[in-house]
Design a protein around this motif. Structure first.
Motif, PDB file in Angstrom:
ATOM      1  N   UNK A   1      10.943  -9.744   6.321  1.00 48.91           N
ATOM      2  CA  UNK A   1      11.075  -9.396   4.907  1.00 48.91           C
ATOM      3  C   UNK A   1       9.860  -8.661   4.369  1.00 48.91           C
ATOM      4  N   UNK A   2       8.876  -8.418   5.224  1.00 51.44           N
ATOM      5  CA  UNK A   2       7.626  -7.837   4.737  1.00 51.44           C
ATOM      6  C   UNK A   2       7.565  -6.346   5.052  1.00 51.44           C
ATOM      7  N   UNK A   3       7.394  -5.558   3.988  1.00 53.23           N
ATOM      8  CA  UNK A   3       7.265  -4.115   4.133  1.00 53.23           C
ATOM      9  C   UNK A   3       5.803  -3.742   3.950  1.00 53.23           C
ATOM     10  N   UNK A   4       5.271  -2.986   4.915  1.00 54.56           N
ATOM     11  CA  UNK A   4       3.881  -2.524   4.810  1.00 54.56           C
ATOM     12  C   UNK A   4       3.851  -1.054   4.428  1.00 54.56           C
TER      13      UNK A   4
ATOM     14  N   UNK B   1      -3.810  -0.357   3.620  1.00 52.95           N
ATOM     15  CA  UNK B   1      -2.464  -0.892   3.770  1.00 52.95           C
ATOM     16  C   UNK B   1      -2.170  -1.985   2.764  1.00 52.95           C
ATOM     17  N   UNK B   2      -0.949  -1.975   2.216  1.00 53.99           N
ATOM     18  CA  UNK B   2      -0.500  -3.045   1.328  1.00 53.99           C
ATOM     19  C   UNK B   2       0.844  -3.534   1.840  1.00 53.99           C
ATOM     20  N   UNK B   3       0.997  -4.862   1.928  1.00 49.03           N
ATOM     21  CA  UNK B   3       2.237  -5.426   2.451  1.00 49.03           C
ATOM     22  C   UNK B   3       2.886  -6.299   1.394  1.00 49.03           C
ATOM     23  N   UNK B   4       4.210  -6.131   1.224  1.00 44.85           N
ATOM     24  CA  UNK B   4       4.959  -6.845   0.194  1.00 44.85           C
ATOM     25  C   UNK B   4       6.117  -7.590   0.838  1.00 44.85           C
ATOM     26  N   UNK B   5       6.256  -8.846   0.470  1.00 46.61           N
ATOM     27  CA  UNK B   5       7.423  -9.594   0.907  1.00 46.61           C
ATOM     28  C   UNK B   5       8.439  -9.523  -0.232  1.00 46.61           C
ATOM     29  N   UNK B   6       9.493  -8.764  -0.016  1.00 42.88           N
ATOM     30  CA  UNK B   6      10.538  -8.537  -1.019  1.00 42.88           C
ATOM     31  C   UNK B   6       9.929  -8.192  -2.382  1.00 42.88           C
ATOM     32  N   UNK B   7       8.898  -7.366  -2.346  1.00 47.29           N
ATOM     33  CA  UNK B   7       8.317  -6.867  -3.585  1.00 47.29           C
ATOM     34  C   UNK B   7       7.069  -7.595  -4.063  1.00 47.29           C
ATOM     35  N   UNK B   8       6.719  -8.711  -3.426  1.00 44.74           N
ATOM     36  CA  UNK B   8       5.524  -9.446  -3.841  1.00 44.74           C
ATOM     37  C   UNK B   8       4.428  -9.274  -2.796  1.00 44.74           C
ATOM     38  N   UNK B   9       3.207  -8.975  -3.224  1.00 46.12           N
ATOM     39  CA  UNK B   9       2.146  -8.686  -2.257  1.00 46.12           C
ATOM     40  C   UNK B   9       1.771  -9.922  -1.435  1.00 46.12           C
ATOM     41  N   UNK B  10       1.718  -9.738  -0.129  1.00 44.86           N
ATOM     42  CA  UNK B  10       1.277 -10.833   0.738  1.00 44.86           C
ATOM     43  C   UNK B  10       0.053 -10.434   1.554  1.00 44.86           C
ATOM     44  N   UNK B  11      -0.325  -9.157   1.533  1.00 44.37           N
ATOM     45  CA  UNK B  11      -1.535  -8.752   2.250  1.00 44.37           C
ATOM     46  C   UNK B  11      -1.998  -7.394   1.753  1.00 44.37           C
ATOM     47  N   UNK B  12      -3.323  -7.220   1.702  1.00 50.72           N
ATOM     48  CA  UNK B  12      -3.910  -5.896   1.521  1.00 50.72           C
ATOM     49  C   UNK B  12      -4.914  -5.708   2.650  1.00 50.72           C
TER      50      UNK B  12
ATOM     51  N   UNK C   1       1.550 -16.990   0.442  1.00 51.58           N
ATOM     52  CA  UNK C   1       2.856 -17.638   0.484  1.00 51.58           C
ATOM     53  C   UNK C   1       3.447 -17.498  -0.912  1.00 51.58           C
ATOM     54  N   UNK C   2       4.468 -16.619  -1.031  1.00 56.30           N
ATOM     55  CA  UNK C   2       5.044 -16.343  -2.348  1.00 56.30           C
ATOM     56  C   UNK C   2       6.495 -16.806  -2.415  1.00 56.30           C
ATOM     57  N   UNK C   3       6.855 -17.736  -1.535  1.00 51.19           N
ATOM     58  CA  UNK C   3       8.265 -18.154  -1.504  1.00 51.19           C
ATOM     59  C   UNK C   3       8.684 -18.793  -2.824  1.00 51.19           C
ATOM     60  N   UNK C   4       7.768 -19.536  -3.459  1.00 52.90           N
ATOM     61  CA  UNK C   4       8.107 -20.170  -4.743  1.00 52.90           C
ATOM     62  C   UNK C   4       8.384 -19.132  -5.811  1.00 52.90           C
ATOM     63  N   UNK C   5       7.536 -18.114  -5.892  1.00 51.54           N
ATOM     64  CA  UNK C   5       7.731 -17.061  -6.885  1.00 51.54           C
ATOM     65  C   UNK C   5       9.031 -16.312  -6.625  1.00 51.54           C
TER      66      UNK C   5
ATOM     67  N   UNK D   1       5.589  -4.339 -10.928  1.00 54.03           N
ATOM     68  CA  UNK D   1       5.041  -5.698 -10.944  1.00 54.03           C
ATOM     69  C   UNK D   1       3.570  -5.614 -11.292  1.00 54.03           C
ATOM     70  N   UNK D   2       3.085  -6.691 -11.874  1.00 53.79           N
ATOM     71  CA  UNK D   2       1.652  -6.818 -12.136  1.00 53.79           C
ATOM     72  C   UNK D   2       1.283  -8.217 -11.672  1.00 53.79           C
ATOM     73  N   UNK D   3       0.509  -8.280 -10.588  1.00 51.80           N
ATOM     74  CA  UNK D   3       0.223  -9.574  -9.983  1.00 51.80           C
ATOM     75  C   UNK D   3      -1.262  -9.705  -9.707  1.00 51.80           C
ATOM     76  N   UNK D   4      -1.758 -10.880  -9.977  1.00 54.74           N
ATOM     77  CA  UNK D   4      -3.191 -11.140  -9.792  1.00 54.74           C
ATOM     78  C   UNK D   4      -3.445 -11.521  -8.344  1.00 54.74           C
ATOM     79  N   UNK D   5      -4.455 -10.890  -7.721  1.00 56.10           N
ATOM     80  CA  UNK D   5      -4.747 -11.162  -6.307  1.00 56.10           C
ATOM     81  C   UNK D   5      -5.890 -12.155  -6.134  1.00 56.10           C
TER      82      UNK D   5
END
Lengths: 205, 707
Positions: free
Chosen positions: A68-71, A79-90, A101-105, A187-191
């Motif tokens: 589910x992760x697109x880089x 590189x920025x990686x998003x799991x279904x639109x939410x960042x999981x790695x930079x 871990x953004x499964x809750x969000x 999206x606007x998400x705090x890292x």
């Protein structure tokens, strides 16, 4: 075999990708230099990201997918990686998000509304001594409302979803602008404290 | 671009976050006195600095200049090395200019409590020739968030104003008198004088006016017995000052001293545990390629393994993708379900990053049937360790929030003593670089700072795995090291102390020209044999054997050398001095960030003895340490300083610039270079080559695996 061969496209595209803003304190708005015509002529998905605290912005194209992760990658190899639109790695910011871990969000975003239950969210990053530090958030959906946003000349009717996440010593506000089909247009998400907020706009699907 | 912008902006961000951290109430800042130790203006206080902090201080008032390097060795113990230049100091009946080196220790006995003040004691100038020698016990209490008071009792030089009979005389009468110094050559502690003689009280108040500005008032018990008439006009024991901190890493102070002098001080703080760009500015790693369900179906296609053409294609692709990461593929073993990748990492300070990038890159080129990826770190032709990873773990954990710990738990790190499988074309390897060099010479009594600046050519040639030829040629462009006229007065064989003869005669100079063979004699064992012009002053042969299990914090080594002294022109000739020298060494890496090394053996001057080295090691590559060598040469024979000792600081370049680099900068501060306890300076000692490729240090920096 070159994983970034996608970047070696005609010059005009390279130009489009290279556009980025460096100056401080008021970085010129990358959005002002892009036109919808340029984006339409660009025959692959494209996102625009902005890190206000770092005074940086850039456009990125997809380079890899793992489940589910697109880089995505900038022209200069960040590189920025998003799991279904939410960042999981930079990778390459200097103050990277090493994992998340953004499964809750994700579950809360897709739940359709009504719930105000708390759920966890986890980020990890490296500190100056090269040790992994974990951030453990307690998050809650705090608002949903209909909005219309315009991303470089393209209008989207969206539901804006606000998420409040608590850290032991701070509170951060994430927001998601979600289309009817579930696409996260913005999206606007705090890292992290060092990286601040990451704003992501989907310019082309 | 995104990355480049960050180089300039991350600094600003750090400044911003630090500023926002300080809210309404100004918090009392720490402080350094004019000797560079924790303190007020001239006097100490009872606080400690943040653990691991390095500070560089320069302070000046009329005729008195002090430059100090200070280090918080442990949370409670700090040490300061001061180099002072005092003009017009009275020594006996003469008025002279003095260059003085001193070393001081400060130990915090107790933290501040609700009612209890912080408590500390210190020993000033424990090893030097004693101008600043003193001892103290001091207490400090914070009264309000902006106000702090300090009071203490001093001995020695700190008993100069209002001295009274030593209260320790209650314990033993002998405390009441303090003999004159024995007139030693420096280096001796003279424990029998510590806390002896008259005592006096000192104290002070600090008031934090704003976030950045602090006012200090102090009563100094130092009456400047040697300087107070000839060097400046001592009138009063009261000093007032202000300390201004425009940035968290900079302190600027001004003060009015002893009723007559304006003093200035600048301090620069360095926190080895912080980094400008903690995760580095290098490009993103190659993404993992997840195998599709179809690829993982049964039966697995393993036909490729029998096809030389397909194997060659894989090897070529692997070499290309690793080269793009700055990693050299030098060997490859392909089996249907296992790939062994032998790499040289010359790019990333932390090997785990090279291992992680190699493994991810290989997922992109290996056929789906390969389940295990084994990454072997090759160092100077020796396999130093092998990390075996399950390909499925790489696929599953790439973005997990605890991915670094998860993959470490699943990785197997082992010794890899077996023979390498060199790829055709990976040898010979040749590297060269041309760059500037600077050789500063500190602490010469005639001119405290001399230096040469020039260009150096470095070459490394490895015709086959394990064989390495090195050469270094230097040409001076400008400098004044050759102006040293001070002749060595050493009574020992002059193995180091006639450095000025080399400085005068050797230009250009061949600083190194060696051939070396590195090999693995067996499990846990590493070997080296070197021959040639091994270092600047000596050439000959050197052989070393190291025992270091891959999981061990402990290592043992033995080294034997037979060397001859090189001609002063530092080219090909030798002088008439030959010596057999060598050591048995033990190395130990403590879990809590300390490294110890003991060398026992024979030194270049033929003296027998022991070197003790203790270093604080930071997980990001910074190292700060000290060493001392005691041999059968007496303190008198040794001469000034009594024995060989020094301070070492190692800075990882990449940690400062944010760019990936294995370069480190090491500086050795040696108060004086004599001939006793001098050790051969041969390149590529084995412990330094292999220790960071072994489990304890891989584990410490494993957080970079996914970087």
């Amino acid at each position: 075999m070159n994983m970034r061969s996608g970047l070696l496209k005609p010059l005009s595209l390279a130009l489009l990708l290279i556009v980025s803003a460096c100056a401080r304190p008021a970085p010129p708005d990358l959005r002002a230099t892009l036109t919808r015509a340029q984006i339409d002529a660009f025959e692959q998905p494209l996102i625009l990201v902005e890190l206000p605290q770092l005074g940086s912005s850039a456009t990125l194209i997809p380079v890899a997918r793992n489940g589910d992760v697109q880089t995505w990658s900038t022209a200069d190899g960040v590189g920025l990686s998003y799991e279904r639109g939410l960042p999981v790695a930079t990778r390459g910011l200097g103050v990277d998000l090493m994992g998340a871990d953004v499964t809750g969000s994700l579950a809360a975003l897709n739940s359709g509304g009504g719930t105000t239950a708390y759920y966890p969210r986890f980020h990890s990053h490296l500190d100056g001594a090269q040790q992994i530090r974990y951030l453990s958030f307690q998050c809650q959906i705090t608002g949903r409302r209909a909005e219309t946003i315009t991303l470089i000349g393209q209008r989207h009717a969206v539901q804006r979803i606000d998420e409040t996440c608590h850290l032991p010593d701070a509170r951060v506000e994430n927001s998601y602008w979600r289309g009817i089909d579930g696409t996260l247009w913005r999206t606007k998400q705090w890292l992290s404290e060092d990286a601040g907020y990451l704003i992501t706009e989907r310019l082309r699907k | 671009m995104l990355r480049r912008a960050l180089i300039t902006t991350s600094l600003c961000c750090l400044g911003l976050s630090a500023a926002t951290g300080l809210t309404a109430e100004p918090a009392l800042t720490s402080g350094l006195n004019s000797f560079g130790g924790p303190g007020l203006i001239e006097m100490p206080f009872a606080l400690a600095h943040p653990d691991g902090q390095l500070s560089v201080t320069s302070s000046y008032f009329q005729n008195n200049l002090r430059n100090t390097l200070s280090f918080q060795i442990t949370p409670r113990l700090s040490g300061s090395f001061t180099y002072a230049n005092i003009t017009d100091i009275t020594r006996g009946t003469e008025v002279v200019e003095l260059f003085d080196r001193s070393f001081s220790l400060h130990y915090q006995l107790a933290d501040e409590g609700v009612w209890q003040p912080a408590l500390a004691f210190g020993l000033n100038d424990v090893l030097g020739t004693g101008v600043y020698r003193s001892e103290y016990v001091v207490a400090t209490k914070t009264l309000t968030p902006q106000l702090r008071v300090t009071g203490g009792i001093g001995w020695g030089r700190l008993a100069g104003v209002g001295g009274f009979t030593n209260p320790l005389g209650l314990i033993d009468d002998s405390f009441e008198t303090r003999d004159a110094r024995d007139g030693n050559l420096g280096g001796e502690v003279e424990l029998d004088q510590i806390f002896n003689g008259p005592a006096a009280l000192f104290g002070g108040i600090e008031y934090q006016a704003t976030d950045k500005l602090k006012f200090i008032l102090e009563y100094s018990s130092d009456d400047y017995p040697y300087e107070g008439e000839s060097s400046f006009d001592y009138r009063s024991p009261v000093n007032v000052g202000l300390s201004y901190r425009p940035r968290p890493d900079l302190d600027l102070s001004a003060r009015y001293l002893y009723g007559s002098q304006l003093g200035l001080q600048a301090t620069f703080f360095i926190d080895p545990k912080s980094a400008r760009a903690p995760s580095g500015l290098e490009k993103a790693p190659p993404p993992v390629r997840r195998r599709s369900a179809a690829e993982l179906g049964w039966p697995q296609d393993t036909g490729w393994a029998a096809s030389p053409a397909e194997r060659d294609t894989i090897a070529l692709q692997a070499a290309q993708i690793l080269t793009a990461q700055g990693i050299d593929l030098v060997g490859l073993v392909l089996k249907p379900d296992h790939a062994r990748v032998e790499i040289i990492n010359d790019t990333y300070l932390e090997h785990p990053e090279a291992i992680g990038r190699s493994a991810r890159a290989m997922t992109r080129v290996l056929p789906a049937s390969v389940q295990q990826i084994e990454v072997v770190l090759v160092v100077n032709g020796m396999p130093a360790s092998a990390t075996t990873l399950q390909r499925r773990d790489l696929e599953d954990l790439e973005f997990a929030f605890d991915n670094s710990w998860s993959i470490f738990a699943r990785a197997r790190i082992s010794d890899a003593p077996g023979p390498l499988a060199p790829l055709p074309g990976s040898y010979p390897r040749f590297e060269w670089d041309l760059g500037p060099y600077v050789t500063p010479s500190l602490f010469d009594p005639d001119a405290p700072l001399r230096a040469d600046l020039g260009v150096e050519l470095n070459t490394r040639y490895a015709p086959a795995p394990g064989l390495l030829f090195r050469g270094q040629l230097r040409k001076k462009l400008i400098g004044n090291l050759d102006e040293t006229t001070r002749q060595s007065d050493s009574v020992l064989p002059r193995v180091r102390s006639d450095y000025n003869l080399y400085d005068t005669e050797a230009d250009p100079r061949l600083t190194e020209l060696t051939g070396a063979w590195f090999f693995r004699p067996g499990r846990n064992l590493y070997g080296r044999v070197s021959a040639g012009y091994l270092e600047q002053y000596f050439g000959g042969v050197s052989a070393e054997l190291l025992w270091k299990p891959v999981t061990s914090d402990f290592a043992l080594g033995v080294e034997a050398n037979y060397v001859a002294k090189r001609d002063y022109d530092m080219l090909f000739g030798f002088q008439d001095y030959e010596v057999a020298t060598g050591h048995v060494s033990a190395y130990y890496e403590w879990d809590n960030g300390y490294f110890g090394q003991i060398d026992v053996g024979r030194y270049l001057a033929g003296d027998w003895g022991t070197t003790l080295k203790l270093e604080r090691t930071f997980k990001n590559g910074w190292r700060v340490g000290a060493f001392a060598t005691f041999t059968d040469v007496s303190f008198e024979e040794f001469g000034e300083g009594s024995f060989d000792k020094g301070i070492t600081v190692t800075i990882p370049i990449g940690q400062v610039t944010g760019q990936p680099s294995r370069d480190t900068y090491t500086t050795v501060l040696r108060p004086v270079q004599r001939d006793g306890g001098a050790r051969l300076d041969v390149s590529d000692r084995l412990y330094g080559l292999v220790h960071d490729a072994h489990t304890p240090e891989l584990q410490e920096s494993w957080g970079r695996f996914w970087r």
